[in-house]
Design a protein around this motif. Structure first.
Motif, short mmCIF file in Angstrom:
data_model
loop_
_atom_site.label_atom_id
_atom_site.label_comp_id
_atom_site.label_asym_id
_atom_site.label_seq_id
_atom_site.Cartn_x
_atom_site.Cartn_y
_atom_site.Cartn_z
N TRP A 85 -10.66 11.56 -8.74
CA TRP A 85 -9.44 11.55 -9.54
C TRP A 85 -8.49 12.63 -9.00
O TRP A 85 -8.93 13.74 -8.70
N PRO A 86 -7.19 12.32 -8.90
CA PRO A 86 -6.23 13.33 -8.43
C PRO A 86 -6.19 14.54 -9.38
O PRO A 86 -5.89 14.39 -10.56
N ARG A 87 -6.52 15.67 -8.85
CA ARG A 87 -6.53 16.89 -9.65
C ARG A 87 -5.23 17.62 -9.48
O ARG A 87 -4.66 17.58 -8.40
N PRO A 88 -4.72 18.28 -10.45
CA PRO A 88 -5.22 18.53 -11.80
C PRO A 88 -4.59 17.58 -12.82
O PRO A 88 -4.43 17.93 -13.99
N LYS A 96 -4.74 11.34 -16.77
CA LYS A 96 -4.58 9.91 -16.47
C LYS A 96 -3.16 9.41 -16.72
O LYS A 96 -2.64 8.60 -15.96
N GLU A 97 -2.52 9.89 -17.76
CA GLU A 97 -1.17 9.43 -18.06
C GLU A 97 -0.13 9.98 -17.08
O GLU A 97 1.00 9.50 -17.05
N GLU A 98 -0.51 10.93 -16.24
CA GLU A 98 0.41 11.49 -15.25
C GLU A 98 0.35 10.78 -13.90
O GLU A 98 1.18 11.04 -13.03
N VAL A 99 -0.62 9.93 -13.73
CA VAL A 99 -0.78 9.19 -12.48
C VAL A 99 -0.41 7.73 -12.75
O VAL A 99 -1.13 7.02 -13.45
N PRO A 100 0.73 7.28 -12.22
CA PRO A 100 1.18 5.92 -12.52
C PRO A 100 0.30 4.85 -11.86
O PRO A 100 0.41 4.59 -10.68
N HIS A 101 -0.60 4.29 -12.66
CA HIS A 101 -1.52 3.26 -12.17
C HIS A 101 -1.88 2.34 -13.35
O HIS A 101 -1.70 2.71 -14.51
N ASP A 102 -2.37 1.16 -13.04
CA ASP A 102 -2.83 0.23 -14.07
C ASP A 102 -4.34 0.27 -14.21
O ASP A 102 -4.87 0.09 -15.30
N VAL A 103 -5.03 0.48 -13.09
CA VAL A 103 -6.49 0.51 -13.11
C VAL A 103 -6.97 1.43 -11.99
O VAL A 103 -6.34 1.52 -10.94
N TRP A 104 -8.09 2.11 -12.25
CA TRP A 104 -8.73 2.95 -11.23
C TRP A 104 -10.00 2.25 -10.80
O TRP A 104 -10.93 2.08 -11.59
N GLU A 105 -10.04 1.82 -9.56
CA GLU A 105 -11.20 1.12 -8.99
C GLU A 105 -11.84 2.00 -7.92
O GLU A 105 -11.72 1.75 -6.72
N LYS A 106 -12.53 3.05 -8.35
CA LYS A 106 -13.11 3.98 -7.38
C LYS A 106 -14.18 3.32 -6.52
O LYS A 106 -14.46 3.79 -5.42
N GLU A 107 -14.75 2.21 -6.99
CA GLU A 107 -15.75 1.49 -6.19
C GLU A 107 -15.14 0.86 -4.95
O GLU A 107 -15.86 0.45 -4.04
N LEU A 108 -13.81 0.75 -4.90
CA LEU A 108 -13.14 0.19 -3.73
C LEU A 108 -12.71 1.27 -2.74
O LEU A 108 -12.03 1.00 -1.77
N SER A 109 -13.16 2.49 -3.01
CA SER A 109 -12.89 3.60 -2.09
C SER A 109 -14.16 3.87 -1.27
O SER A 109 -15.24 3.39 -1.60
N THR A 167 0.85 -1.17 0.00
CA THR A 167 0.00 0.00 0.00
C THR A 167 0.90 1.24 0.00
O THR A 167 1.97 1.23 0.60
N LYS A 168 0.44 2.26 -0.70
CA LYS A 168 1.15 3.52 -0.72
C LYS A 168 0.25 4.59 -1.29
O LYS A 168 -0.86 4.30 -1.74
N ARG A 169 0.74 5.81 -1.30
CA ARG A 169 0.02 6.90 -1.94
C ARG A 169 0.38 6.91 -3.41
O ARG A 169 1.47 6.49 -3.79
N TRP A 170 -0.51 7.38 -4.26
CA TRP A 170 -0.29 7.28 -5.70
C TRP A 170 0.94 8.05 -6.14
O TRP A 170 1.56 7.69 -7.14
N ASN A 171 1.32 9.09 -5.42
CA ASN A 171 2.48 9.88 -5.83
C ASN A 171 3.78 9.44 -5.18
O ASN A 171 4.82 10.05 -5.41
N ASP A 172 3.74 8.38 -4.36
CA ASP A 172 4.99 7.81 -3.85
C ASP A 172 5.76 7.23 -5.03
O ASP A 172 5.15 6.81 -6.03
N PRO A 173 7.08 7.17 -4.94
CA PRO A 173 7.86 6.66 -6.08
C PRO A 173 7.43 5.26 -6.51
O PRO A 173 7.15 4.40 -5.68
N VAL A 174 7.39 5.06 -7.81
CA VAL A 174 7.10 3.74 -8.38
C VAL A 174 8.33 2.87 -8.11
O VAL A 174 9.46 3.30 -8.31
N GLU A 175 8.08 1.64 -7.66
CA GLU A 175 9.16 0.69 -7.40
C GLU A 175 8.96 -0.54 -8.28
O GLU A 175 7.83 -0.86 -8.66
N GLU A 176 10.05 -1.21 -8.57
CA GLU A 176 9.98 -2.38 -9.45
C GLU A 176 9.04 -3.45 -8.94
O GLU A 176 8.40 -4.14 -9.72
#
Length: 123
Positions: free
Chosen positions: A25-28, A31-44, A4-13
C-alpha cells in the motif's frame, strides 16, 4: 481500452475503472487518499520477485528474468485477468495503477499485465 499509469498521476475522465496493482500500500496514505476503485495486490509481483527486482538481496535481476518470473506468477491469477478482460469486452475502460517509483512503464509489470489482459481478450 486499457491505460497504465502511476497511482499518483492525475486522474483523467477516461481512466474508467482504476485498478491499483501494487504489492504494498502507498505509504503514508489512507485508502481515501489514493484514487482507485479496487486494490488487486495479487496482480503485482510477489514479495520475493519484487525484492529481487530492486536488488534487496544482491544484484538486481534483469528485466528479462523479471518478466519471465512475473508471467509465471500470473498463471495463478487467470480468473482476475479474465475478469478485467471481461470489463474491457463489455466496453468499460480500465487503468492499471502502479507505484510512484515505477517511472518507466516499459520496465514495469503494469505493461506486462496489460499485454496479458489483451491476450485474454483475443482468446
Amino acid at each position: 481500452m486499457i491505460k497504465t499509469k502511476r497511482w499518483n498521476d492525475p486522474v483523467e475522465e477516461d481512466d474508467g475503472f482504476r485498478v491499483l496493482i501494487t504489492r504494498y500500500w502507498p505509504r503514508p496514505y489512507r485508502k481515501e487518499e489514493v484514487p482507485h476503485d479496487v486494490w488487486e495486490k495479487e496482480l503485482s509481483p510477489s514479495r520475493t520477485l519484487h525484492a529481487d527486482w530492486i536488488g534487496k538481496h544482491g544484484a538486481n535481476i534483469s528485466w528479462e528474468e523479471f518478466s519471465e518470473r512475473y508471467i509465471t506468477e500470473m498463471e495463478g491469477q487467470g480468473s482476475k485477468i479474465e475478469s478485467l478482460a471481461s470489463r474491457i469486452a463489455s466496453g468499460e475502460k480500465i487503468t492499471l495503477l502502479c507505484s510512484t517509483r515505477c517511472e518507466d512503464e516499459y520496465t514495469c509489470h503494469r505493461t506486462l499485465l496489460k499485454r496479458m489482459i489483451e491476450e485474454a481478450l483475443e482468446s
